[in-house]
Design an enzyme around this catalytic site. Structure first.
Site, short mmCIF file in Angstrom:
data_model
loop_
_atom_site.label_atom_id
_atom_site.label_comp_id
_atom_site.label_asym_id
_atom_site.label_seq_id
_atom_site.Cartn_x
_atom_site.Cartn_y
_atom_site.Cartn_z
N GLU A 45 26.47 47.07 162.87
CA GLU A 45 26.55 48.53 162.91
C GLU A 45 27.90 48.94 162.90
O GLU A 45 28.56 48.30 163.68
CB GLU A 45 25.92 49.14 164.05
CG GLU A 45 25.87 50.40 164.11
CD GLU A 45 25.20 51.06 165.36
OE1 GLU A 45 25.22 50.14 166.49
OE2 GLU A 45 25.01 52.40 165.49
N ARG A 270 22.52 34.23 171.01
CA ARG A 270 23.88 34.75 170.74
C ARG A 270 24.99 33.70 171.55
O ARG A 270 24.46 33.12 172.51
CB ARG A 270 24.15 36.14 171.28
CG ARG A 270 23.79 36.18 172.89
CD ARG A 270 24.50 37.49 173.33
NE ARG A 270 24.85 38.46 172.22
CZ ARG A 270 24.31 39.73 171.89
NH1 ARG A 270 23.28 40.21 172.67
NH2 ARG A 270 25.02 40.43 171.30
N LYS A 280 30.12 44.68 173.31
CA LYS A 280 30.82 45.79 172.69
C LYS A 280 31.17 46.78 173.81
O LYS A 280 32.34 47.34 173.69
CB LYS A 280 30.18 46.44 171.57
CG LYS A 280 30.21 45.55 170.25
CD LYS A 280 29.61 46.76 169.21
CE LYS A 280 29.42 45.93 167.94
NZ LYS A 280 28.41 46.83 166.87
#
Length: 567
Positions: A45, A270, A280
């Site tokens: 994104e 992850r 983020k």
RNA sequence: UGACCUAUGGUGUAACUGGCAACACGUCUGAUUCUGGAUCAGAAGAGUCUAGGUUCGACCCCUAGUAGGUCAACCA
């Protein structure tokens, strides 16, 4: 597009140890699923900069395609105009490319599929599988229940197909205010999986989109865009991280109800790393509050930060291969990342002499004003790298740490009465030191050299315990040296007592800026050039560096068994 | 007081899908070296979360626990 290997050799060869995803793919190929086709995608994104965790995902997706002679698309999941921006799109494209991967023109955007996805929504309405709900966000949340308590059905759940279609079209036409209505799937409000409790498909957002402008005022949610995009692109294996595991039933439900091509979603754990944070949100916070200088601060685990720090694409790819792919929670030792750069740079970075903590050294029996050109090897690991000349003069700088007045027995460097070799030059002997009368600090070290011991001479090979690097006081260039250390003091920065957060673990000494000297051969250096400063570490020219103000970042120090021996 | 996922040396991953655990990083020796780097040789370190079960045999299968993770954004 190949510098320094891995990501599984950047070719089709399967040198990598198998992982469970590749096992699935290999079985699919054996079974002739999708005609043996393998097509992946990297779907960021555009709402932030990519970090090392994304690098792993990029290497996995592109590397898998390479390994099985398939394809990998770059697709931006741009379904939320309020958070996204072209700035991020540009940085992402740059980073993926810099990492060494090519999407061969297959750069797609979920927003490209908005018309198609809109049609999918109407299809669902027509099938009686979706409805327009007028409840507020709060009401919907309330009726959703909790993981342990079933939800309640919306009073709008049984609207007629005609009414739903009409309302949905009017949503699209911009007749309604933001937040007043949404489109929901009609699935099961009692499902133990929260995502199956009539999830939102479309919401109204009156914000300009960075690509579609004001063309749309309704936007599909992730769950109604991602799988659909995968399907449209013919993605065979949709690889994502573990938190999407609970979304998979919904992913599959949409595909099934829409009766469109079915990609297979596969989740992996992850990447986490010691001494850093990876979300983020936290990274953004560090940037916004000036704990770091920006997304590309060399202490950041972002791809742009690592690049500026001096990491090479190959070292990141190799790292991605080494960490492996599995489903269990993991925390990778940041030491592995450091190992990867050292391994790469050792083979590729030219050696240069630089003194980071200088003290003057005077060769008392070397003629004043005399300049001798010494032959230096650029890279002992790579004969092709050639040699260079380095000026030797009476006054030099050496590392303050390389001298001790009263050394322990294990100290192999310079001390009163002791001999060491100056790399590429002479063996010298320390005769005396000069101290500042008030501070007691050593200001000069006086030595004599043995002219017979010039490097390369027949009889120059007398044994000495140590070899020191040096620069000529007359010819060396002054430089700003930025010494970076881990951004956090704690191995797990998020591990904090109640009431505190990860920022309390910030390392106040993660950046030390000092003045040093480098040999004159680096004069014309360009940003991101990489060097090994002999005996110190790997450094790269910072983007702030100018010809009259050189700036070097320490990428990583050399392994230092002396430092370890000292304790 | 739900559903789903996971559990192998300090760390990360393997183990032909049932045949007594391998590789990498790290650690420790020694050799070598005009980088206390690199290189080379070697060592230590887990008996695979626990308890049962199936089997001639289980890290791999079954059952029950335990521990950790994920899920209740009109984010992705």
């Amino acid at each position: 597009m190949s510098e320094n290997k891995p990501a599984s050799e950047l070719t089709g060869e399967s040198k990598t140890p198998t992982n469970f995803i590749h096992s699935i793919i290999e079985e699919d190929i054996r079974n002739g699923k999708n005609d043996g086709r393998v097509h992946t995608r990297f779907p960021p994104e555009p709402n932030g900069y990519l970090h090392i965790g994304h690098a792993k995902s990029i290497c996995l997706n592109f590397g898998t395609a390479l390994k099985y002679n398939g394809k990998c698309n770059l697709r931006f999941d741009d379904t939320n105009p309020v958070k996204e921006d072209v700035e991020y799109v540009d940085s992402i494209r740059y980073d993926v490319h810099w990492l060494g991967f090519d999407w061969e023109g297959r750069e797609f955007y979920a927003s490209d599929y908005f018309p198609q996805i809109y049609q999918f929504a109407e299809n669902l309405i027509l099938k009686g599988k979706a409805y327009v709900c007028d409840l507020s966000a709060e009401q919907i949340a309330e009726q959703k229940g909790t993981p342990t308590r079933p939800g309640q059905e919306s009073p709008f759940r049984n609207r007629s197909v005609e009414e739903n279609l009409d309302l949905f079209r009017r949503m699209k036409a911009g007749e309604f205010a933001e937040g007043s209505r949404v489109l929901r799937a009609k699935i099961d409000m009692t499902s133990p999986n929260m995502h199956m409790r009539d999830p939102l498909l479309y919401r109204i957002i009156h914000t300009e989109h960075h690509r579609t402008g004001n063309q749309w005022c309704i936007y599909p949610m992730y769950d109604f865009a991602h799988g659909q995009s995968d399907s449209i692109e013919g993605i065979t294996h949709s690889i994502c991280t573990l938190e999407f595991e609970v979304h998979r039933p919904l992913y599959d439900w949409c595909i099934r109800e829409l009766e469109i091509f079915a990609p297979q979603q596969i989740e992996f754990a992850r990447l986490n790393m010691t001494y850093t944070v990876m979300s983020k949100r936290k990274l953004l916070e560090l940037v916004k509050n000036n704990f770091v200088s920006g997304w590309d601060d060399p202490r950041m685990p972002t791809i742009s930060g690592l690049r500026r720090r001096g990491f090479t694409p190959g070292s990141l790819r190799n790292f991605s291969d080494l960490v492996g792919v599995a489903k269990r929670e993991n925390v990778i030792d940041v030491g592995l990342l450091e190992f990867c750069v050292r391994e790469d740079l050792n083979k590729t970075a030219n050696r240069v002499m630089g003194v980071i903590n200088p003290v003057k050294l005077i060769i008392t029996n070397f003629p004043e004003g005399q300049v001798e050109e010494m032959n230096a090897v650029n890279n002992p690991e790579d004969p092709e790298a050639g040699t260079r000349k380095v000026n030797f003069t009476r006054e030099l700088y050496i590392e303050r740490d390389d001298f001790m007045e009263d050394p322990p027995s294990k100290f192999f460097r310079l001390a009163p009465g002791r001999e060491v070799r100056l790399k590429y030059a002479y063996i010298i002997k320390c005769e005396s030191v000069v101290k500042d009368p008030v501070t007691g600090e050593i200001t000069e070290i006086h030595c004599t050299h043995d002219p017979e011991t010039l490097s390369g001479r027949a009889n120059s090979n007398r044994k000495v315990k140590g070899t020191l690097h040096w620069v000529s006081a007359q010819f060396a260039l002054q430089a700003e040296i930025r010494l970076y250390d881990r951004l956090f003091l704690s191995e797990s920065p998020e591990d904090v007592p109640e009431g505190e957060d990860y920022k309390t673990n910030l390392n106040p000494d993660s950046l030390k800026v000092i003045k040093g000297y480098v040999e004159s051969s680096v004069a014309g250096t360009q940003a991101l050039d990489k060097f090994q400063f002999e005996r110190l570490g790997y450094f790269c020219t910072d983007t702030d560096s100018k010809p009259d103000h050189l700036v070097f970042n320490r990428t990583v120090a050399l392994k230092d068994s002396w430092a370890k021996a000292k304790n």
